[in-house]
Scaffold this motif. Structure first.
Motif, PDB file in Angstrom:
ATOM      1  N   GLU A 643      -7.380  14.186  33.923  1.00  0.00           N
ATOM      2  CA  GLU A 643      -7.012  13.007  33.303  1.00  0.00           C
ATOM      3  C   GLU A 643      -5.503  12.323  33.592  1.00  0.00           C
ATOM      4  OE1 GLU A 643      -6.475  14.255  29.204  1.00  0.00           O
ATOM      5  OE2 GLU A 643      -8.527  14.011  28.662  1.00  0.00           O
ATOM      6  N   THR A 644      -5.153  12.523  35.075  1.00  0.00           N
ATOM      7  CA  THR A 644      -4.263  11.910  35.567  1.00  0.00           C
ATOM      8  C   THR A 644      -4.718  11.170  36.789  1.00  0.00           C
ATOM      9  OG1 THR A 644      -2.625  13.184  34.977  1.00  0.00           O
ATOM     10  CG2 THR A 644      -2.248  11.893  36.851  1.00  0.00           C
ATOM     11  N   ASN A 645      -5.297  11.741  37.678  1.00  0.00           N
ATOM     12  CA  ASN A 645      -6.095  11.293  39.013  1.00  0.00           C
ATOM     13  C   ASN A 645      -5.304  10.540  39.652  1.00  0.00           C
ATOM     14  OD1 ASN A 645      -8.126  11.166  40.990  1.00  0.00           O
ATOM     15  ND2 ASN A 645      -9.499   9.998  39.758  1.00  0.00           N
ATOM     16  N   ASN A 646      -4.095  10.689  40.138  1.00  0.00           N
ATOM     17  CA  ASN A 646      -3.148   9.617  40.684  1.00  0.00           C
ATOM     18  C   ASN A 646      -3.105  10.199  42.177  1.00  0.00           C
ATOM     19  OD1 ASN A 646       0.178   9.573  41.500  1.00  0.00           O
ATOM     20  ND2 ASN A 646      -0.950   7.911  41.023  1.00  0.00           N
ATOM     21  N   CYS A 683      -5.214   4.822  29.604  1.00  0.00           N
ATOM     22  CA  CYS A 683      -5.947   4.686  28.453  1.00  0.00           C
ATOM     23  C   CYS A 683      -5.753   3.093  28.031  1.00  0.00           C
ATOM     24  CB  CYS A 683      -5.769   5.624  27.340  1.00  0.00           C
ATOM     25  SG  CYS A 683      -5.961   7.235  27.925  1.00  0.00           S
ATOM     26  N   ILE A 684      -6.690   2.157  27.803  1.00  0.00           N
ATOM     27  CA  ILE A 684      -6.744   0.921  27.269  1.00  0.00           C
ATOM     28  C   ILE A 684      -7.344   0.699  25.995  1.00  0.00           C
ATOM     29  CG2 ILE A 684      -6.560   0.326  29.677  1.00  0.00           C
ATOM     30  CD1 ILE A 684      -9.585  -0.796  29.155  1.00  0.00           C
ATOM     31  N   THR A 685      -7.007  -0.220  25.175  1.00  0.00           N
ATOM     32  CA  THR A 685      -7.810  -0.859  24.198  1.00  0.00           C
ATOM     33  C   THR A 685      -8.482  -2.290  24.621  1.00  0.00           C
ATOM     34  OG1 THR A 685      -7.546  -1.549  22.092  1.00  0.00           O
ATOM     35  CG2 THR A 685      -5.660  -1.963  23.298  1.00  0.00           C
ATOM     36  N   SER A 686      -9.391  -2.496  24.309  1.00  0.00           N
ATOM     37  CA  SER A 686     -10.242  -3.621  24.787  1.00  0.00           C
ATOM     38  C   SER A 686     -11.403  -3.939  23.820  1.00  0.00           C
ATOM     39  CB  SER A 686     -10.789  -3.337  26.215  1.00  0.00           C
ATOM     40  OG  SER A 686     -11.396  -4.707  26.785  1.00  0.00           O
ATOM     41  N   SER A 687     -11.558  -5.086  23.635  1.00  0.00           N
ATOM     42  CA  SER A 687     -13.066  -5.538  22.841  1.00  0.00           C
ATOM     43  C   SER A 687     -14.279  -5.633  23.706  1.00  0.00           C
ATOM     44  CB  SER A 687     -12.537  -7.017  22.120  1.00  0.00           C
ATOM     45  OG  SER A 687     -12.415  -7.808  23.235  1.00  0.00           O
ATOM     46  N   ALA A 688     -14.012  -5.468  24.956  1.00  0.00           N
ATOM     47  CA  ALA A 688     -14.994  -5.489  25.871  1.00  0.00           C
ATOM     48  C   ALA A 688     -15.034  -4.235  26.511  1.00  0.00           C
ATOM     49  CB  ALA A 688     -14.960  -6.764  26.793  1.00  0.00           C
ATOM     50  N   VAL A 689     -16.020  -3.519  26.751  1.00  0.00           N
ATOM     51  CA  VAL A 689     -16.194  -2.342  27.468  1.00  0.00           C
ATOM     52  C   VAL A 689     -16.219  -2.421  28.916  1.00  0.00           C
ATOM     53  CG1 VAL A 689     -17.811  -0.374  27.853  1.00  0.00           C
ATOM     54  CG2 VAL A 689     -17.898  -1.478  25.799  1.00  0.00           C
ATOM     55  N   PRO A 690     -15.293  -1.927  29.736  1.00  0.00           N
ATOM     56  CA  PRO A 690     -15.290  -1.910  31.093  1.00  0.00           C
ATOM     57  C   PRO A 690     -16.494  -1.755  31.792  1.00  0.00           C
ATOM     58  CG  PRO A 690     -13.198  -1.058  30.177  1.00  0.00           C
ATOM     59  CD  PRO A 690     -14.408  -0.885  29.103  1.00  0.00           C
ATOM     60  N   ALA A 691     -16.855  -2.218  32.905  1.00  0.00           N
ATOM     61  CA  ALA A 691     -17.973  -1.931  33.594  1.00  0.00           C
ATOM     62  C   ALA A 691     -17.622  -0.674  34.513  1.00  0.00           C
ATOM     63  CB  ALA A 691     -18.322  -3.305  34.337  1.00  0.00           C
ATOM     64  N   GLY A 692     -18.635   0.005  34.819  1.00  0.00           N
ATOM     65  CA  GLY A 692     -18.256   0.991  35.947  1.00  0.00           C
ATOM     66  C   GLY A 692     -18.546   2.319  35.206  1.00  0.00           C
ATOM     67  N   CYS A 698     -10.758   8.077  25.819  1.00  0.00           N
ATOM     68  CA  CYS A 698      -9.335   9.050  25.843  1.00  0.00           C
ATOM     69  C   CYS A 698      -9.552  10.035  25.008  1.00  0.00           C
ATOM     70  CB  CYS A 698      -8.342   8.159  25.742  1.00  0.00           C
ATOM     71  SG  CYS A 698      -8.169   7.107  27.129  1.00  0.00           S
ATOM     72  N   ALA A 699      -9.074  11.486  25.744  1.00  0.00           N
ATOM     73  CA  ALA A 699      -9.163  12.748  24.731  1.00  0.00           C
ATOM     74  C   ALA A 699      -8.215  12.655  23.669  1.00  0.00           C
ATOM     75  CB  ALA A 699      -9.251  13.839  25.472  1.00  0.00           C
ATOM     76  N   GLY A 700      -8.208  12.811  22.349  1.00  0.00           N
ATOM     77  CA  GLY A 700      -7.512  12.816  21.301  1.00  0.00           C
ATOM     78  C   GLY A 700      -7.016  11.426  21.021  1.00  0.00           C
ATOM     79  N   LEU A 701      -7.575  10.325  21.544  1.00  0.00           N
ATOM     80  CA  LEU A 701      -7.228   8.948  21.462  1.00  0.00           C
ATOM     81  C   LEU A 701      -8.386   7.985  20.795  1.00  0.00           C
ATOM     82  CD1 LEU A 701      -4.580   8.525  24.171  1.00  0.00           C
ATOM     83  CD2 LEU A 701      -3.881   8.931  21.770  1.00  0.00           C
ATOM     84  N   LEU A 705     -10.297   3.543  25.691  1.00  0.00           N
ATOM     85  CA  LEU A 705     -11.309   3.814  26.588  1.00  0.00           C
ATOM     86  C   LEU A 705     -10.163   4.235  27.976  1.00  0.00           C
ATOM     87  CD1 LEU A 705     -13.524   0.573  26.447  1.00  0.00           C
ATOM     88  CD2 LEU A 705     -13.851   3.125  25.462  1.00  0.00           C
ATOM     89  N   GLN A 706     -10.974   5.186  28.669  1.00  0.00           N
ATOM     90  CA  GLN A 706     -10.211   5.445  30.026  1.00  0.00           C
ATOM     91  C   GLN A 706     -10.651   4.722  31.059  1.00  0.00           C
ATOM     92  OE1 GLN A 706     -11.122   9.440  32.084  1.00  0.00           O
ATOM     93  NE2 GLN A 706      -9.471   9.999  30.860  1.00  0.00           N
ATOM     94  N   GLU A 707      -9.858   4.363  31.918  1.00  0.00           N
ATOM     95  CA  GLU A 707      -9.972   3.264  33.081  1.00  0.00           C
ATOM     96  C   GLU A 707      -9.087   3.847  34.342  1.00  0.00           C
ATOM     97  OE1 GLU A 707     -11.328  -0.211  35.102  1.00  0.00           O
ATOM     98  OE2 GLU A 707     -11.853   0.880  33.222  1.00  0.00           O
TER      99      GLU A 707
END
Length: 818
Positions: A643-646, A683-692, A698-701, A705-707
């Motif tokens: 959940e970091t993948n930096n 983790c983002i909040t968005s009215s549109a679901v990101p593609a891909g 996001c776990a516990g949130l 959505l995770q991006e």
């Protein structure tokens, strides 16, 4: 000198030429000589009395022609038109070191007359008695890049208000200026006196003053982005006393005492800075930066059919925040440098600081409305206190084991902790409309905070929504942050022969970072709808800590608890270092260095747990007239845990050369390439679901959505600087600095956001000549061009708020020197 500094205006306007010539004539008539950054020939000066005196003055003017975005030009360049003192220097040296008040005086200035950087320096010394050094500089720090903190572009342009509305139309919510504009002036003075500089016992005194003040724009993020104006002002005064002891041969021990005092006197106001719109009663309101009526921003039905603002919208009439910040930080320091023993070089330093911070008279008042909570008026006040205690120490030793083998060890210790607390009281008043004053409720119980009703408030029951906060809040918020760091680096250096050497090292770094917070809350929820927030009913019953009062209000007291132990993160880093240098020939040197680091933890998500760094340098003197230099820098970092993948890298490659076949011709040129990459899960909040593939939650949130956020940037920088002296009296220069960048950033959240300077070109060619037309006299004429262009990655970027500019600057000057 690769870059010629020149300036702006809309067209060439030599109207100040008469003033310039008169001023120059007056200066020369008065016999004021001068200074310059470039010496055409060696100044011999004149001998007068017991001194050799050298002086020079360069005085001239700048003509400018600027097109495009003036704000971006001022942010990047900020060189303006007008007469300038380009340089003034006076130097006096005693011929036998037996002068009266001083043996050496050096005084220099440049930039006066309107440039953004003005500098004066004075150095005076008397052999064996004192050295005095004074520096004063004034800087104009202007920053107004229109994408900085601006709201996003809408998908399609829109007009503010319905058809026929009288307010000015806006075709984009990207502004012509940044909501976070800075336009400050910095004045810095630094003064140091050294007494008995050549004796075994030396004394040092010093004083520094740094002030920053000017207008600043900011914003408040509550439903609408209201423009805030800050009267920014900070002051730092530092006093220094020190003494040096040289009681042992080749050993110096120093003791220093410093006092640092900080004053922050910034006042923030929001007094209808965008009063473009009106309520039906004629009152103007600020709808903020995030304005897009077609998308119901800042609220649904922003305008009524009559063209007036919907009174249920989020809007502000005014905002005020004040508070005087005062910080004092005394510091004691002792240090030592010694090579008393033949085979050892030693150095050590230790310091301790303990300072207090207080904010006096803190008060924040809001007058307006937030539609989500019905908040109409709000006031927060209370004292803020903090303290910083810091101790640090360094020790270094070099052991010359043999003439070829050295052992080097350095140890660093740093420990600090910052406790702070804010005892705040907040009074909130609510209303369902901007046209209706808030109701003031009269409770029967004694309240912990005396809330004065704002002007116009009428008695009655407040109109709350389910999202309304408490009417009265008393909050104690205590926070604590500390860090303990120990770092040790050990290295072996060995020189095999005159053509090859190597080093091998190991570094260990241990950090313990702890933070903690403790708070108590006393809240009162007035009717109507008193059962909300912390006292919202759970199964028809008030939660623990909530008490129903006879007047219909509800009191909440947070449970009393013992502060928990600080959360401490331990981080251990291990790094291996290796270096190698070669000298294939007497004129060619190559060096290679690398460092590999591994850590068992990370404090932030972008802190790497593993990194590798590689550096290559080469210098080759081909002949007496040709030098070649090259470099390679590669850094790779990663923190690719779950959940970091930096992943990160920074790669830079460059070369430069100096070509000088004779005294009349010289050419310097170079090129640098830089590649930056970063990715991390967010983790983002968005009215549109990101593609891909990154559409997982996001776990516990819940609701987020995770991006995978990716940033790339590639930049190319090239320069050349050529000079030619065809005859002794004439020298000419031609050069350029050329920069081009291209890159990308996460756009799934903001598909219409321009890339701005991430895709841009910045061109800075220059040229000119110097002509010595008489003894001690030199005339100069230089031209410079500044061209900035953001590539059109989208139509919106360049059509709605272009930040491109171009400027031609010509500087004419005369230099007199002896």
């Amino acid at each position: 000198m690769r870059n010629m500094n020149f300036t702006r205006n809309s067209e060439f306007r030599p109207r100040f030429s008469s003033l310039f010539l008169l001023a120059l004539a007056a200066l020369l008539t008065l016999g004021i000589p001068a200074a310059s950054a470039q010496q055409e020939e060696e100044q011999k000066g004149i001998d007068q009395g017991n001194y050799n005196i050298k002086q020079s003055i360069e005085f001239g003017g700048r003509f400018t022609s600027v097109g495009g975005d003036f704000q971006a030009y001022n942010t990047f360049v900020n060189l303006q038109q007008g007469p300038r003192l380009l340089g003034f220097t006076t130097e006096m040296r005693s011929l036998d070191h037996h002068a009266g008040l001083f043996d050496r005086l050096y005084f220099t200035n440049f930039g006066y007359g309107g440039d953004p950087n003005d500098v004066s320096r004075l150095r005076i010394s008397k052999n064996r008695w004192y050295n005095f050094d004074a520096l004063f500089r004034k800087d104009q720090n202007f920053w107004d890049y229109s994408l900085q903190a601006n709201p996003l572009n809408p998908t399609t342009p829109f007009a503010n208000g319905p058809a026929g509305y009288a307010a000015p139309a806006c075709t984009s919510c990207v502004l012509a200026e940044s909501p976070h504009l800075f336009n400050t002036r910095r004045k810095l003075g630094d003064y140091n006196l050294l007494l008995l500089p050549q004796s075994r016992l030396r004394f040092r005194l010093g004083y520094s003053r740094n002030t920053v003040e000017g207008p600043v724009l900011s914003s408040i993020h509550q439903g609408t982005e209201q423009a805030l104006f800050e009267d920014y002002k900070t002051t730092v005064n530092t006093y220094r006393i020190g003494v040096d002891f040289k009681l042992l041969p080749r050993t110096n021990i120093s003791y220093d005492q410093l006092w640092n005092y900080y004053k922050g006197d910034t006042t923030t106001t929001g007094q209808n800075h965008n009063p473009l719109f009106q309520l039906s009663n004629g009152t103007t309101v600020d709808l903020g930066y995030s304005f897009n009526a077609g998308a119901n921003q800042p609220c649904g039905g922003t305008f009524l059919a009559t063209g007036f603002v919907n009174p249920t919208c989020s809007a502000y009439f005014s905002f005020l925040r004040t508070g005087r910040t005062r910080t004092n930080t005394p510091t004691e320091q002792i240090s030592m440098q010694s090579n008393y023993w033949k085979d050892w070089d030693l150095s050590a330093r230790a310091s301790y600081s303990a300072g207090d911070m207080n904010v006096f008279g803190y008060d924040q008042t809001l007058f307006g409305r937030e539609s989500r909570t019905n908040l109409r008026n709000d006031q927060i006040a209370g004292p803020i206190q903090g303290r910083r205690v810091a101790a640090s120490a360094d020790f270094g030793a070099t052991w010359h084991i043999t003439s070829k083998l050295n052992f080097i060890d350095s140890f660093h210790f740093n420990n600090w902790h910052d406790p702070a607390q804010f005892l705040s009281s907040e009074c909130s008043f609510f209303s369902a409309s901007l046209l209706i004053n808030a109701n003031a409720f009269a409770p029967t119980a004694t309240l912990p905070v005396n809330c004065a009703s704002p002007s116009g408030t009428v008695a009655g029951t407040p109109v709350h929504s389910t999202s309304s906060g408490p009417d009265i809040t008393l909050l104690l918020n205590s926070n604590f942050l500390k860090q303990d760091e120990k770092t040790n680096l050990s290295e072996l250096e060995y020189q095999f022969n005159s053509k090859m050497g190597a080093r091998l090292g190991y570094r260990f770094r241990h950090r313990a970072i702890g933070d903690n917070s403790f708070g108590t809350t006393d809240e009162i929820f007035f009717p109507g709808n008193a059962a909300r927030g912390a006292c919202a009913l759970v199964g028809g019953v008030l939660p623990a800590g909530c008490t129903q009062n006879a007047d219909g209000s509800i009191t909440f007291l947070s449970p009393v608890s013992t502060p928990a132990s600080p959360d401490v993160i331990f981080i251990n880093e291990h790094a291996a270092l290796f270096g190698l240098w070669f000298r294939p020939t007497a004129n060619w040197r190559i060096s290679f260095d690398t460092e590999w680091m591994s850590a068992d933890n990370a404090y932030t998500r972008i802190s790497p747990r593993q990194s590798q760094e590689y550096r290559i340098r080469t210098k080759y003197k081909v002949t007496d007239w040709l030098n070649l230099n090259g470099s390679v820098d590669i850094w790779e970092g990663r923190n690719n845990v779950f959940e970091t993948n930096n992943l990160q890298h920074n790669r830079a490659y460059g070369f430069s050369t100096i070509f000088q076949p004779n005294e009349k011709v010289e050419l310097e040129l170079g090129y640098d390439y830089n590649d930056v990459y970063s990715q991390i899960l967010i983790c983002i909040t968005s009215s549109a679901v990101p593609a891909g593939p990154s559409t997982v939650g996001c776990a516990g949130l819940p609701g987020l959505l995770q991006e995978l956020s990716i940033y790339t940037n590639e930049s190319n920088f090239g320069y050349f600087d050529a000079s030619w002296t065809p005859i002794r009296r004439l020298s000419a220069r031609l050069g350029a600095n050329l920069t081009g960048t291209s890159g990308s950033a996460l756009i799934s959240i903001t598909p219409n956001a321009p890339s701005g300077s991430l895709d841009s070109k910045y061109l800075q060619p220059f040229g000119g000549f110097d002509y010595r037309f008489a003894k001690n006299w030199t005339g100069k004429a230089y031209w410079g061009y500044y061209g900035y262009h953001e590539d059109a990655s989208s139509v919106i970027q360049d059509s709605l708020a272009p930040r491109n500019f171009r400027a031609n600057l010509v500087t004419l000057s005369l230099r007199y020197a002896f």
